[in-house]
Structure formats: structure tokens, C-alpha cells
Design an enzyme around this catalytic site. Structure first.
Site, PDB file in Angstrom:
ATOM      1  N   ASP A  52       0.836  -1.208   0.000  1.00 57.86           N
ATOM      2  CA  ASP A  52       0.000   0.000   0.000  1.00 57.86           C
ATOM      3  C   ASP A  52       0.870   1.257   0.000  1.00 57.86           C
ATOM      4  O   ASP A  52       0.355   2.377  -0.051  1.00 57.86           O
ATOM      5  CB  ASP A  52      -1.024  -0.012   1.137  1.00 57.86           C
ATOM      6  CG  ASP A  52      -0.395  -0.073   2.512  1.00 57.86           C
ATOM      7  OD1 ASP A  52       0.850  -0.168   2.607  1.00 57.86           O
ATOM      8  OD2 ASP A  52      -1.145  -0.033   3.513  1.00 57.86           O
ATOM      9  N   SER A  53       2.198   1.071  -0.007  1.00 56.97           N
ATOM     10  CA  SER A  53       3.115   2.191  -0.268  1.00 56.97           C
ATOM     11  C   SER A  53       2.806   2.820  -1.624  1.00 56.97           C
ATOM     12  O   SER A  53       3.245   3.932  -1.898  1.00 56.97           O
ATOM     13  CB  SER A  53       4.575   1.706  -0.235  1.00 56.97           C
ATOM     14  OG  SER A  53       4.746   0.588  -1.082  1.00 56.97           O
ATOM     15  N   ASP A  87      -0.852  -6.205   0.077  1.00 54.84           N
ATOM     16  CA  ASP A  87      -1.287  -5.564   1.320  1.00 54.84           C
ATOM     17  C   ASP A  87      -2.802  -5.435   1.379  1.00 54.84           C
ATOM     18  O   ASP A  87      -3.423  -4.960   0.411  1.00 54.84           O
ATOM     19  CB  ASP A  87      -0.724  -4.139   1.397  1.00 54.84           C
ATOM     20  CG  ASP A  87       0.599  -4.071   2.114  1.00 54.84           C
ATOM     21  OD1 ASP A  87       0.907  -4.985   2.898  1.00 54.84           O
ATOM     22  OD2 ASP A  87       1.330  -3.094   1.886  1.00 54.84           O
ATOM     23  N   LYS A 102      -1.019  -9.409   3.292  1.00 56.43           N
ATOM     24  CA  LYS A 102      -0.271  -8.891   4.441  1.00 56.43           C
ATOM     25  C   LYS A 102      -1.152  -7.959   5.258  1.00 56.43           C
ATOM     26  O   LYS A 102      -1.876  -7.143   4.682  1.00 56.43           O
ATOM     27  CB  LYS A 102       0.989  -8.168   3.957  1.00 56.43           C
ATOM     28  CG  LYS A 102       1.805  -7.520   5.079  1.00 56.43           C
ATOM     29  CD  LYS A 102       3.232  -7.241   4.666  1.00 56.43           C
ATOM     30  CE  LYS A 102       3.436  -6.027   3.812  1.00 56.43           C
ATOM     31  NZ  LYS A 102       3.051  -4.738   4.430  1.00 56.43           N
ATOM     32  N   GLU A 106       9.475  -4.039  10.181  1.00 58.27           N
ATOM     33  CA  GLU A 106       9.887  -2.745   9.609  1.00 58.27           C
ATOM     34  C   GLU A 106      10.446  -1.854  10.711  1.00 58.27           C
ATOM     35  O   GLU A 106       9.791  -1.633  11.748  1.00 58.27           O
ATOM     36  CB  GLU A 106       8.678  -2.063   8.932  1.00 58.27           C
ATOM     37  CG  GLU A 106       9.040  -0.691   8.366  1.00 58.27           C
ATOM     38  CD  GLU A 106       8.020  -0.117   7.397  1.00 58.27           C
ATOM     39  OE1 GLU A 106       7.039  -0.822   7.042  1.00 58.27           O
ATOM     40  OE2 GLU A 106       8.204   1.041   6.985  1.00 58.27           O
TER      41      GLU A 106
HETATM   42  O1  KIV Z   1       3.559  -1.103   1.613  1.00 59.62           O
HETATM   43  C1  KIV Z   1       4.741  -1.437   1.535  1.00 59.62           C
HETATM   44  O2  KIV Z   1       5.437  -1.197   0.548  1.00 59.62           O
HETATM   45  C2  KIV Z   1       5.324  -2.132   2.671  1.00 59.62           C
HETATM   46  C3  KIV Z   1       6.825  -2.135   2.746  1.00 59.62           C
HETATM   47  C4  KIV Z   1       7.320  -0.851   3.303  1.00 59.62           C
HETATM   48  C5  KIV Z   1       7.335  -3.285   3.504  1.00 59.62           C
HETATM   49  O3  KIV Z   1       4.640  -2.637   3.497  1.00 59.62           O
END
Ligand code: KIV
Length: 266
Positions: free
Chosen positions: A45-46, A84, A112, A181
Site C-alpha cells: 500500500d506504499s 497488502d 499482508k 519494519e
Molecule cells: O507497503 C509497503 O510497501 C510495505 C513495505 C514498506 C514493507 O509494506
């Protein structure tokens, strides 16, 4: 079915071979990263920050996630796709089931979730229904408003003890993987040794079973210009993006990345 499965990842942990994960949001980069040998493509979700330009991951919806998972699936060459569940997509069990199903049907092989022991029941119930789950501990960006910023987690002994206990609880509940993290390297080592499932780190030192970076960070791209301490720019010295991905895979495998300076102390 991906070529890389949970069984592959479990056996990499047992052999002591490091696991490579990179965030990925579209078909072309999925093709390049999986061809370079990246074993897990994280549709994180980044994407809310690096693709959509928001200042946090909170605006991302499950519909956004499913769209990008489907894009990644089309370009993927055998990597395992981890997706995510975004902010508030797993607040209730019913939402958790429906949103996980949407991501799996779009092409994810695992979902996740960010959080701690309160997720044990959801993780157990997802695993019972055929959905592997990665539990994200430490700095959990969806909780930035509770955490008071993007800060290292687990520096105080009580917090560290709680994180170790949460990792074990979530493994017992059926989690297939843990992502840590921004936690002190020593604590990440203890958690990696305490559980049998693979532990992937970002800003968690080199002792984890594998590493992940946000793709834009490791390609040296940033909107804000602020580069987290745990990031290495793998474009430096490389002629193209494909070579940067290969350099990342090689550096994780031979444990030259992350170096001491990419980690945090207690
Ligand atoms: O959303 C994402 O990219 C993440 C990474 C920072 C591990 O969860």
C-alpha cells in the site's frame, strides 16, 4: 501457482539462503523484477505514496490494491505475489474475508496485514480458508497517527518483549511469514531465531531471513527527497533498471545488503 511457493520460502529459511522481496505495482516492473530473480513481489500500500502521491498509505482502497495486483500478475514470471490489505480493510472479520478474497482473485498468493496479537483470530481464520498471511510488525505505517510518526519501534525493553511475544503468537495462529519494519537489528535477530516461518526485514538488519525495499527507493527515486537510512540506491553504477534489480538480488543473497549503517540500534 507461482514457481516460488511457501514451501520454497520455508526451505530457503532452513538452508540459510536469504529471500529477496521488492515492492512492485505494475506489469512491466513485475516482469523485470521477477526475471532478475526477486522471489516475492510485494504489491504494497506504499503505492499510495509512490504512485498516488499521498503523504501516507491511509487513502489507499482495496479496489486500488486489486487493480495493481492484477497488473503485477500479468507481468510476473514466477515470483510469489504478496498483497497488502490496506487501511481499515481488515477491521472486521467479514471485511477481512471479502477484501482478502478480492486480492487473491486478482492474483495474489498471500495477503499482508499490519498489527499485532489482535490479528491472531483473523490470521487463523484466513489460513483455515486457504489464504496465507504475512504479519507486518514494528513500524506499521497504517498506524502512523497512533505511533506519532514513522519511528523505529521496539527500542524499549517492554516494547521489544511485546514484539517477540506477538511474533510467536501470530506464528502459532498460522501466519506464514513475518515482516519487520524499522526495528533494532538485535531484536530482529531474536525474532528471526524465535520463529520457524520466514522473517523479512526492512530497516531491521541483516539477520532476517530476507529483505524488502520499496522499488522507487532502491532506484533512487523520491518525491520528498528524504531517503530513509535503511535504503540503498542500487541504480548507482548500473547501466539500467534490470541490472539494478539483479544487483539488489545479489547483494541480499550474499548479505552485503543491508550493511550495518542501514540498520538501527536499540
Ligand atoms: O507497503 C509497503 O510497501 C510495505 C513495505 C514498506 C514493507 O509494506
Amino acid at each position: 501457482m507461482p514457481d516460488i511457493t511457501l514451501t520454497t520460502l520455508q526451505s530457503l529459511k532452513q538452508k540459510g539462503e536469504k529471500i529477496t522481496m521488492l515492492t512492485c505495482y505494475d506489469a512491466t516492473f513485475a516482469h523485470a523484477a521477477s526475471q532478475a530473480g526477486v522471489e516475492i513481489l510485494l504489491v504494497g500500500d506504499s503505492l499510495g505514496m509512490v504512485l498516488q502521491g499521498h503523504d501516507s498509505t491511509l487513502p489507499v482502497t482495496n479496489t486500488d490494491m486489486a487493480y495493481h495486483v492484477a497488473c503485477v500478475k500479468r507481468g510476473n514470471q514466477g515470483a510469489l505475489i504478496l498483497a497488502d490489505l490496506p487501511f481499515m480493510a481488515y477491521a472486521t472479520l467479514e471485511q477481512t474475508f471479502a477484501n482478502s478474497a478480492q486480492l487473491m482473485q486478482a492474483g495474489a498468493h498471500m495477503v499482508k496485514v499490519e498489527g499485532a496479537a489482535w490479528l491472531a483470530d483473523s490470521i487463523r481464520q484466513l489460513a483455515e480458508r486457504g489464504i496465507p498471511v504475512c504479519a507486518h510488525l514494528g513500524l506499521t505505517p497504517q498506524s502512523v497517527n497512533i505511533l506519532g510518526g514513522y519511528k523505529v519501534q521496539g527500542r524499549q525493553e517492554a516494547q521489544a518483549r511485546q514484539m517477540r511475544a506477538d511474533a510467536i503468537t501470530l506464528e502459532q495462529a498460522g501466519a506464514a511469514m513475518i515482516l519487520l519494519e524499522c526495528v533494532p537489528s538485535e531484536l530482529a535477530l531474536e525474532i528471526t531465531q524465535a520463529v520457524k516461518i520466514p522473517v523479512i526485514g526492512i530497516g531491521a538488519g541483516s539477520a532476517c531471513d530476507g529483505q524488502v525495499l520499496v522499488m522507487h527507493d532502491m532506484l533512487g527515486l523520491s518525491i520528498s527527497g528524504r531517503v530513509p537510512k535503511f535504503v540503498k540506491n542500487f541504480m548507482i553504477g548500473q547501466p539500467d533498471i534490470q541490472s539494478a534489480f539483479q544487483a539488489y538480488v545479489a547483494a541480499v543473497k550474499d548479505v552485503s545488503f543491508p550493511a550495518i549503517e542501514h540498520g538501527f540500534s536499540a
